[in-house]
Design a protein around this motif. Structure first.
Motif, PDB file in Angstrom:
ATOM      1  N   ASN A  39      -1.733  -2.235   2.353  1.00  0.00           N
ATOM      2  CA  ASN A  39      -0.988  -2.109   1.098  1.00  0.00           C
ATOM      3  C   ASN A  39      -1.628  -1.082   0.178  1.00  0.00           C
ATOM      4  O   ASN A  39      -0.927  -0.301  -0.484  1.00  0.00           O
ATOM      5  CB  ASN A  39      -0.894  -3.466   0.406  1.00  0.00           C
ATOM      6  CG  ASN A  39       0.038  -4.413   1.133  1.00  0.00           C
ATOM      7  OD1 ASN A  39       1.039  -3.997   1.711  1.00  0.00           O
ATOM      8  ND2 ASN A  39      -0.284  -5.698   1.124  1.00  0.00           N
ATOM      9  N   ALA A  42      -0.688   2.348   1.486  1.00  0.00           N
ATOM     10  CA  ALA A  42       0.701   2.672   1.154  1.00  0.00           C
ATOM     11  C   ALA A  42       0.836   3.101  -0.302  1.00  0.00           C
ATOM     12  O   ALA A  42       1.574   4.048  -0.617  1.00  0.00           O
ATOM     13  CB  ALA A  42       1.596   1.466   1.437  1.00  0.00           C
ATOM     14  N   TRP A  72       4.263  -8.214   9.451  1.00  0.00           N
ATOM     15  CA  TRP A  72       4.103  -6.846   8.968  1.00  0.00           C
ATOM     16  C   TRP A  72       5.364  -5.998   9.126  1.00  0.00           C
ATOM     17  O   TRP A  72       5.389  -4.844   8.702  1.00  0.00           O
ATOM     18  CB  TRP A  72       2.922  -6.160   9.667  1.00  0.00           C
ATOM     19  CG  TRP A  72       1.615  -6.686   9.163  1.00  0.00           C
ATOM     20  CD1 TRP A  72       0.800  -7.600   9.767  1.00  0.00           C
ATOM     21  CD2 TRP A  72       0.994  -6.370   7.917  1.00  0.00           C
ATOM     22  NE1 TRP A  72      -0.290  -7.868   8.976  1.00  0.00           N
ATOM     23  CE2 TRP A  72      -0.203  -7.118   7.830  1.00  0.00           C
ATOM     24  CE3 TRP A  72       1.329  -5.508   6.864  1.00  0.00           C
ATOM     25  CZ2 TRP A  72      -1.064  -7.045   6.744  1.00  0.00           C
ATOM     26  CZ3 TRP A  72       0.464  -5.433   5.773  1.00  0.00           C
ATOM     27  CH2 TRP A  72      -0.703  -6.186   5.713  1.00  0.00           C
ATOM     28  N   TRP A  75       6.620  -4.213   6.045  1.00  0.00           N
ATOM     29  CA  TRP A  75       5.720  -3.125   5.643  1.00  0.00           C
ATOM     30  C   TRP A  75       6.082  -1.845   6.388  1.00  0.00           C
ATOM     31  O   TRP A  75       6.178  -0.765   5.796  1.00  0.00           O
ATOM     32  CB  TRP A  75       4.271  -3.526   5.918  1.00  0.00           C
ATOM     33  CG  TRP A  75       3.254  -2.584   5.356  1.00  0.00           C
ATOM     34  CD1 TRP A  75       2.674  -2.646   4.129  1.00  0.00           C
ATOM     35  CD2 TRP A  75       2.691  -1.428   6.009  1.00  0.00           C
ATOM     36  NE1 TRP A  75       1.780  -1.608   3.963  1.00  0.00           N
ATOM     37  CE2 TRP A  75       1.769  -0.845   5.098  1.00  0.00           C
ATOM     38  CE3 TRP A  75       2.868  -0.838   7.260  1.00  0.00           C
ATOM     39  CZ2 TRP A  75       1.037   0.297   5.412  1.00  0.00           C
ATOM     40  CZ3 TRP A  75       2.137   0.308   7.574  1.00  0.00           C
ATOM     41  CH2 TRP A  75       1.240   0.857   6.660  1.00  0.00           C
ATOM     42  N   ARG A  79       7.652   1.850   4.984  1.00  0.00           N
ATOM     43  CA  ARG A  79       7.049   3.172   5.249  1.00  0.00           C
ATOM     44  C   ARG A  79       8.091   4.126   5.841  1.00  0.00           C
ATOM     45  O   ARG A  79       8.082   5.318   5.554  1.00  0.00           O
ATOM     46  CB  ARG A  79       5.866   3.046   6.206  1.00  0.00           C
ATOM     47  CG  ARG A  79       4.769   2.068   5.791  1.00  0.00           C
ATOM     48  CD  ARG A  79       4.000   2.492   4.560  1.00  0.00           C
ATOM     49  NE  ARG A  79       4.695   2.277   3.317  1.00  0.00           N
ATOM     50  CZ  ARG A  79       4.858   1.077   2.716  1.00  0.00           C
ATOM     51  NH1 ARG A  79       4.404  -0.022   3.282  1.00  0.00           N
ATOM     52  NH2 ARG A  79       5.477   0.991   1.551  1.00  0.00           N
TER      53      ARG A  79
END
Length: 259
Positions: A39, A42, A72, A75, A79
């Motif tokens: 995180n 990112a 995940w 996530w 991205r």
């Protein structure tokens, strides 16, 4: 006509269609790891407006069910929405250990994740290809975006025979530049974060492929929170710009052909 042309130029510039060419590109790549800094990474990439290429395997994580597991998945999808690129790191983070003699090609391998973690076994060329493709398919599932037809062998450990097999099933291997090894796998006791930062700022050159990870279990002083953003801003101040492997001259044609 001049006003319309000016408006068109403004629209194209804002969309990136007429972006200035990158004179000093570097290619930041991030392999999976324990995801404890994911995180933070990112946030930095978003704040700095830097696009990277992620090489993903389903590795053990500090939180959740593995780096390509359901925990995940959001996530990775986020991205993808930000415009990053993705490629296989083999699904179970499988290390090549040796070529075996004879034909057809076969290899001694050892996964560091999954049900056979830590156990050495013999794989055929087809089994190795399937392992690369498995991570690529999972990335497409969680991102909704087709990964690049590239892969990175764990540890960068390969042989000419292994590379030929991977290429035959549609994947080119990507290593990293000697000066692009950012050192986050090294022991903090002998390679401090300030030392690694200064080394990278001193040695990175245009065209380098840079390597770091989304968390290294063995490093006591985590690399990313201390180094990542200062490295990015420091390289930018030296005239470097960050580009994904989609536009790397060694891989651009292969990617464009959709291999």
């Amino acid at each position: 006509m001049r006003r319309r042309g000016g408006l068109l130029a403004l629209v194209l510039a804002s969309s990136g269609a007429w972006a200035q060419p990158c004179a000093k590109p570097v290619y930041l790549t991030l392999d999976t790891g324990h995801m404890g800094v994911a995180n933070f990474v990112a946030e930095v990439l978003s704040r700095q407006q830097v696009k990277v290429t992620f090489f993903a395997a389903n590795e053990k994580t500090q939180e959740g069910d593995g780096s390509l597991g359901s925990f995940w998945a959001p996530w990775w999808k986020a991205r993808a929405a930000e415009g990053h690129e993705f490629a296989s790191h083999t699904f179970d983070h499988v290390y090549w250990r040796a070529d075996l003699p004879g034909e057809p090609p076969a290899f001694r391998v050892r996964p560091s994740a999954g049900p056979d973690a830590g156990r050495e076994s013999t794989w055929t060329a087809g089994e190795y290809c399937a392992e690369i493709a498995r991570a690529s398919r999972r990335l497409q599932e969680v991102t909704g975006r087709k990964p690049l037809p590239l892969y990175r062998a764990p540890g960068g450990k390969v042989s000419p025979r292994l590379l030929a097999v991977a290429r035959s099933c549609g994947f080119l291997h990507v290593g990293w530049s000697p000066s692009g090894f950012l050192g986050d796998e090294l022991p903090s006791e002998t390679a401090s974060n300030p030392q690694l930062l200064q080394k990278a700022l001193r040695e990175v050159r245009s065209g380098d492929i840079l390597l770091a990870h989304l968390g290294i279990w063995s490093r006591k002083d985590p690399w990313a929170p201390a180094v990542l953003e200062p490295l990015i801003t420091g390289l930018k101040s030296r005239g470097f710009c960050f580009v994904t492997l989609r536009d790397h001259p060694m891989y651009r044609e292969w990617v464009a052909r959709g291999k």
